[in-house]
Every structure is written in structure tokens, then in C-alpha cells.
Design an enzyme around this catalytic site. Sequence first.
Site, PDB file in Angstrom:
ATOM      1  N   GLU A 275       0.261  -0.640  -0.129  1.00  0.00           N
ATOM      2  CA  GLU A 275      -0.073   0.070   0.232  1.00  0.00           C
ATOM      3  C   GLU A 275       0.624   1.306  -0.325  1.00  0.00           C
ATOM      4  O   GLU A 275       1.974   1.262   1.031  1.00  0.00           O
ATOM      5  CB  GLU A 275      -0.822   0.285   1.262  1.00  0.00           C
ATOM      6  CG  GLU A 275      -1.773  -1.342   1.505  1.00  0.00           C
ATOM      7  CD  GLU A 275      -2.249  -1.787   2.571  1.00  0.00           C
ATOM      8  OE1 GLU A 275      -3.090  -2.496   3.009  1.00  0.00           O
ATOM      9  OE2 GLU A 275      -2.152  -0.514   2.811  1.00  0.00           O
TER      10      GLU A 275
ATOM     11  N   GLU B 251      -9.500   4.962   3.779  1.00  0.00           N
ATOM     12  CA  GLU B 251     -10.506   3.918   4.957  1.00  0.00           C
ATOM     13  C   GLU B 251      -9.907   4.741   6.221  1.00  0.00           C
ATOM     14  O   GLU B 251      -9.092   5.246   6.305  1.00  0.00           O
ATOM     15  CB  GLU B 251      -9.109   2.320   4.736  1.00  0.00           C
ATOM     16  CG  GLU B 251      -7.547   3.053   5.286  1.00  0.00           C
ATOM     17  CD  GLU B 251      -6.952   2.135   5.463  1.00  0.00           C
ATOM     18  OE1 GLU B 251      -7.436   1.010   6.753  1.00  0.00           O
ATOM     19  OE2 GLU B 251      -5.507   1.846   5.886  1.00  0.00           O
TER      20      GLU B 251
END
Length: 429
Positions: free
Chosen positions: A233, A344
Site C-alpha cells: 500500500e 479507509e
Amino acid sequence: MCFTHNTMVKGVNDNGLGLKGRMVLLALFFIILRDGVYGKRNTASMEKDLEVERKLKLLNKPAVKSIRSKDGDIIDCVDIYKQPAFDHPLLKNHTIHMTPGRGLQRVTNKEKPSSTVEISQVWRKSGSCPKGTVPIRRAQKQVLLRTPSLEKYGRRISHFIYKPNTTKSDALDSTENPSEDHAVAVLLTQGYSYSGAQAVVNVWSTFVENDTEYSNVMIFLRNGPYYDFDAIEAGWGNNPSLYGDQRTRLTTYWTNDASKTTGCFDLLCPGFVQTSHDVALGSAIEPLSQHGGPQYAVTYSVTWDPDTDSWWLQLGDETVVGYWPSLIFSTMKNAATIVLWGGEVYSKKLGTPHTGTWMGSGSFSQDWFHGPCFMKEIRIRSNSLVWKYPEWVYTYQDQYNCYDAFNYVEGHSDPPFFFGGPGRNFKCP
Ligand SMILES: *[C@@H]1O[C@H](CO)[C@@H](O)[C@H](O)[C@H]1NC(C)=O
Ligand SMILES: *[C@@H]1O[C@H](CO)[C@@H](O)[C@H](O)[C@H]1NC(C)=O
Ligand SMILES: *[C@@H]1O[C@H](CO)[C@@H](O)[C@H](O)[C@H]1NC(C)=O
């Protein structure tokens, strides 16, 4: 004994204990109290202190030079061959690749939005690291003293879990999402092998309500079963329990077991091999986009390179930060099977009352007046090593009243993706 001595003094009291006697007793009591309680606390805090010092010694490598940044960070310029990666058992004899192979060609899109400018790192105003070293943000004692588990410091406590369409007809049913402490609003592609992913991401100051929560905007590459996946990520985030403040920072992450025992943010565990002497992962970035004002963005790309058998991280067109060697992964050896782009929020308060932590800019995806967070020039690299907009994509959001997602397909050959939200609001109490 004092006590005996005092009883022998002729007292004015009925019990024969004079004022002086009582004061001595009181003093004695206080001494016992102090030794008893404070003594224990001192031992406990000394033990914690020692543990923290041990952890800091593992995390913070000896520096050739240290730079004190105006934002409070200390950046250590560490000999490139003494960086944390070499503590990884599989990287003990690793020879650093200073550049990716020729196979690593990024899509360069000439037509950048005119208001989009590259951002910079705050610490670079206070100095630079010499060649042959890599800048590493020093882990801070006061942050580690507050962390609930030193062993897990730097690693995700949980992931949002995306279960692909296997048994149920509707994989997007949010009741199917078992990650109760994550809210996401993402664009998703799957079904092929992806050896690279990129996006231009605009960067915001985002609000996090509780220091135990965080809010990230990232490109997520995954491979493997949903309960035990590999992941890489890259993006930006506000993560107070990791960094000790609410600044917007460059952030990366990796794991090879859904974070059960491996992986971490930035360089907080051995794995990522840094080659850049210019970029410090976890460092604060600026300028930040403004509501109704200028927008600032970073181009992130993560690409598998066959020549070095590694996943390379690049920022913008020029800056190669370093790589994750394929050998640290179990399934993501040369391809991801899912790529997600978006935001998120991690929080224990995703029911009612809902957390007021923001995702992205804190505005919903179609709040054009304030300006949402976006990702543009979304690309994947296919098996045939061609960069392109994904064959098909869909949006995925678990709490659309709190954070939402909008892929602006209409009238766009290269659709920009908008996402985010304020968390708690009248629709999301
Ligand atoms: C590293 O090199 C040493 C000496 O050549 C060897 O014994 C060891 O197995 C190697 N380790 C790895 C992980 O390749
Ligand atoms: C998931 O299932 C639905 C309904 O069966 C289908 O329309 C959709 O294409 C499936 N998606 C994938 C990724 O297979
Ligand atoms: C932050 O969250 C934790 C865990 O949910 C909770 O115990 C704590 O009271 C919260 N702190 C504040 C200031 O709300």
C-alpha cells in the site's frame, strides 16, 4: 523506636500520645505509603522504559547525520547498507539494486491538471542526506511509551477485508464485510493479474477524532486469500498513534499474512529496501489542498520489475523511493489479483454514535463546492506490461452515509474517482 520514646513524654491527650507523637506517626504513614505505591509504579515505569529503549534501538539505526525538522521530526541519514531491511532473515546477503530494470516504465501523462502541483516534504527545508545514506524518520520515545503493544507498533491491528465474489451472489453486501473497525470508499478492479498500479492523488489535511484512530488514502495491491493476503500500500495518512501528531504524511505499508505477524508502515520493520536519499517515508508533506482553493497532488506508482524481481515505489515521474523484494511475499511474487484506490478510516466507533474522523478531505465525493479528495490517471499494468485504465472497475463503500465514492465515468475517457466524507453527520449519527 519513636513510638516508645513518645509515650514516655507526658502528653496532654487521653491516649497519652502527644501532638508531636501523632505527627511522627503521620509522617511514618506517609513514608510507608510513598515507598509502597510510588515504589511499585517506579519499577513498572522503569520496565516499560527499558522495553521502549530496546525497541527504539531496533527501529532507529545509527545515523551518519541527523536533521531536526521544523515539524518536530528527526530524520536520520543512515548508511544505505545499515537500513532496517538488512534485519530481515531473507535479506541478510542482499545486494541493493540502485535502480529498477528497464522494464519499469511509468505512464507519464503530459496533461496534468494545471492547478495540480507536486508536493514536498517538510524536513527537506532543514537539510538533506548525503548520497550513500537513506533518510529515515526516527521513531519517538514518547509515542512508543503510549502505544498499547510494543510488539505490534507499526503494524496494522486489523485490515478492511474484501471478500471477492465466490459463494454469495452479492459480494458488495456490506453485511458480508467482516472488518467492523474499518470503513472504506474505494474503486476496485480484479479478475486479472496486475503487475503495477498508479494514481495521481490529491493531498489534504484530514481530521482524526481519537488518537487511536487513523485515516489513510492509498493505492492497495493485494494477492492471496482474504484471511491471509499479501499487500502493498502507498499513499498518505493521518495516524496519530503511529506518528504522534495529526500531520498529513507519506505512508506505505506491506504484509504477507494479513498483518497477523508480518509487515508494517514505512520502515518500521525490515522489508522495504530504500534507495532514495531524498524521501523519508512517514515524513510530513506540504502544501496541502484547500477547500475551494488550489489542489496539490502526488503521483504514486507501485510496479513489479522482472530484472530486480521487486515491487518498486515511485513518486511523480522522477522519484524512485525503493522497493519491496518479491521474496518477502508469499503470493504476491510478480502480480496482484486485486487493486483498490481510495480511503479507509480505522475506528472502534463505526456504529452509533459514529466517529467524526474524516476520510479524504472530509467532504463527500460530489461536494464540488468544498472539494472532495480525488484520484486521477488511474492505471494498472497488465501481464503484457502495458499500462492502461483497468478493463472494468466498480466502487465499493461500506458506509455511504458517512463516507462515499463516485467514479465520474460520464463524459470522461479517463474517469476521475472521488471519495471521502466527514464521518458523523445528520445522515450518519
Ligand atoms: C548468506 O551468506 C552466508 C555466507 O555465504 C550463508 O551461510 C547464508 O546462508 C546466506 N543467507 C541467506 C539468507 O542467503
Ligand atoms: C459478482 O456477482 C455478481 C452477481 O452474481 C455479478 O454480476 C458480478 O459480475 C460479480 N463480480 C465479479 C467480480 O465476479
Ligand atoms: C478513544 O478511543 C478509545 C477506544 O475506543 C477510548 O477508550 C477513549 O476513551 C477515546 N478517547 C477519547 C478522547 O474519546
